[in-house]
Design a protein around this motif. Structure first.
Motif, PDB file in Angstrom:
ATOM      1  N   ALA A  22      54.854  29.029   5.106  1.00  0.00           N
ATOM      2  CA  ALA A  22      54.319  27.934   4.301  1.00  0.00           C
ATOM      3  C   ALA A  22      54.869  26.603   4.810  1.00  0.00           C
ATOM      4  O   ALA A  22      55.945  26.548   5.412  1.00  0.00           O
ATOM      5  CB  ALA A  22      54.688  28.140   2.840  1.00  0.00           C
ATOM      6  N   LEU A  23      54.149  25.560   4.538  1.00  0.00           N
ATOM      7  CA  LEU A  23      54.534  24.235   5.024  1.00  0.00           C
ATOM      8  C   LEU A  23      55.895  23.800   4.483  1.00  0.00           C
ATOM      9  O   LEU A  23      56.707  23.220   5.210  1.00  0.00           O
ATOM     10  CB  LEU A  23      53.454  23.218   4.638  1.00  0.00           C
ATOM     11  N   TRP A  24      56.169  24.108   3.208  1.00  0.00           N
ATOM     12  CA  TRP A  24      57.449  23.683   2.628  1.00  0.00           C
ATOM     13  C   TRP A  24      58.626  24.388   3.308  1.00  0.00           C
ATOM     14  O   TRP A  24      59.712  23.814   3.421  1.00  0.00           O
ATOM     15  CB  TRP A  24      57.456  23.897   1.108  1.00  0.00           C
ATOM     16  N   VAL A  25      58.414  25.625   3.759  1.00  0.00           N
ATOM     17  CA  VAL A  25      59.493  26.341   4.456  1.00  0.00           C
ATOM     18  C   VAL A  25      59.805  25.631   5.775  1.00  0.00           C
ATOM     19  O   VAL A  25      60.974  25.392   6.115  1.00  0.00           O
ATOM     20  CB  VAL A  25      59.092  27.817   4.708  1.00  0.00           C
ATOM     21  N   HIS A  26      58.757  25.291   6.503  1.00  0.00           N
ATOM     22  CA  HIS A  26      58.982  24.558   7.752  1.00  0.00           C
ATOM     23  C   HIS A  26      59.659  23.222   7.492  1.00  0.00           C
ATOM     24  O   HIS A  26      60.573  22.822   8.227  1.00  0.00           O
ATOM     25  CB  HIS A  26      57.648  24.313   8.479  1.00  0.00           C
ATOM     26  N   LEU A  27      59.237  22.541   6.444  1.00  0.00           N
ATOM     27  CA  LEU A  27      59.831  21.239   6.126  1.00  0.00           C
ATOM     28  C   LEU A  27      61.327  21.373   5.845  1.00  0.00           C
ATOM     29  O   LEU A  27      62.144  20.634   6.419  1.00  0.00           O
ATOM     30  CB  LEU A  27      59.108  20.631   4.916  1.00  0.00           C
ATOM     31  N   VAL A  28      61.698  22.324   5.025  1.00  0.00           N
ATOM     32  CA  VAL A  28      63.108  22.505   4.667  1.00  0.00           C
ATOM     33  C   VAL A  28      63.924  22.918   5.893  1.00  0.00           C
ATOM     34  O   VAL A  28      64.978  22.341   6.185  1.00  0.00           O
ATOM     35  CB  VAL A  28      63.258  23.557   3.533  1.00  0.00           C
ATOM     36  N   VAL A  29      63.427  23.898   6.621  1.00  0.00           N
ATOM     37  CA  VAL A  29      64.185  24.433   7.756  1.00  0.00           C
ATOM     38  C   VAL A  29      64.320  23.393   8.863  1.00  0.00           C
ATOM     39  O   VAL A  29      65.433  23.094   9.331  1.00  0.00           O
ATOM     40  CB  VAL A  29      63.506  25.715   8.298  1.00  0.00           C
ATOM     41  N   TRP A  30      63.225  22.801   9.292  1.00  0.00           N
ATOM     42  CA  TRP A  30      63.279  21.957  10.484  1.00  0.00           C
ATOM     43  C   TRP A  30      63.868  20.585  10.224  1.00  0.00           C
ATOM     44  O   TRP A  30      64.543  20.024  11.085  1.00  0.00           O
ATOM     45  CB  TRP A  30      61.893  21.878  11.136  1.00  0.00           C
ATOM     46  N   VAL A  31      63.649  20.045   9.038  1.00  0.00           N
ATOM     47  CA  VAL A  31      64.287  18.760   8.727  1.00  0.00           C
ATOM     48  C   VAL A  31      65.797  18.942   8.611  1.00  0.00           C
ATOM     49  O   VAL A  31      66.575  18.126   9.124  1.00  0.00           O
ATOM     50  CB  VAL A  31      63.680  18.146   7.440  1.00  0.00           C
ATOM     51  N   SER A  32      66.220  20.050   7.971  1.00  0.00           N
ATOM     52  CA  SER A  32      67.663  20.316   7.866  1.00  0.00           C
ATOM     53  C   SER A  32      68.276  20.507   9.251  1.00  0.00           C
ATOM     54  O   SER A  32      69.348  19.955   9.550  1.00  0.00           O
ATOM     55  CB  SER A  32      67.911  21.573   7.028  1.00  0.00           C
ATOM     56  N   LEU A  33      67.605  21.276  10.083  1.00  0.00           N
ATOM     57  CA  LEU A  33      68.124  21.497  11.436  1.00  0.00           C
ATOM     58  C   LEU A  33      68.152  20.202  12.247  1.00  0.00           C
ATOM     59  O   LEU A  33      69.083  19.968  13.024  1.00  0.00           O
ATOM     60  CB  LEU A  33      67.282  22.544  12.166  1.00  0.00           C
ATOM     61  N   ALA A  34      67.156  19.359  12.067  1.00  0.00           N
ATOM     62  CA  ALA A  34      67.117  18.089  12.803  1.00  0.00           C
ATOM     63  C   ALA A  34      68.286  17.198  12.407  1.00  0.00           C
ATOM     64  O   ALA A  34      68.961  16.612  13.267  1.00  0.00           O
ATOM     65  CB  ALA A  34      65.790  17.376  12.550  1.00  0.00           C
TER      66      ALA A  34
END
Ligand SMILES: [Zn+2]
Length: 145
Positions: free
Chosen positions: A91-103
């Protein structure tokens, strides 16, 4: 000091090892001696090395470290994102949480070593007053010029 005098002064000095200086900066040590810490705070380098006395206040890394962080972290994370999205569409929210945190995390982890490497590069190339000669840019900023 004229520009050609500055270039001759720099060329006459003993060359400083570029790779070793960058590596020492990346490892948070003085690019000259490699024994004392380079940073006194997260992104604040010491003014003078306590071990060898090298003047490190000449550094002017300015915006180069953040640009390099964006290039490195952006390429690595975008590649990882595209690979995982192709293999495991979430889901889009999963990508948002994971990749923004990693960035954010990887940017904070890489900015200090990259800034240290930039300072090591400037020291090795005798830029901005690191070469026992005044910085020509600073000379031009003096009042009356
Ligand atoms: Zn030192």
């Amino acid at each position: 000091m004229e520009r050609h005098d500055f270039v001759e002064n720099v060329a006459a000095k003993e060359p400083r090892p570029l790779g070793r200086s960058i590596k020492r900066g990346i490892l948070n040590t003085c690019p000259a001696c490699g024994s004392a810490r380079l940073f006194r705070a997260f992104l604040k380098p010491v003014d003078i090395c306590p071990a060898c006395g090298e003047e490190l206040f000449h550094e002017r890394s300015d915006d180069l470290p953040p640009y390099l962080v964006i290039v490195v972290v952006g390429h690595v994370l975008m590649t990882a994102y595209m690979l995982t999205d192709a293999m495991m569409p979430d889901a889009l929210w999963v990508h948002l949480v994971v990749w923004v945190s990693l960035a954010i995390l990887t940017s904070l982890l890489t900015i200090q070593p990259i800034k240290g490497g930039v300072i090591g590069l400037q020291w090795a190339l005798r830029m901005h007053g690191f070469g026992d000669t005044p910085d020509p840019i600073e000379e031009n900023r003096k009042p009356g010029k």
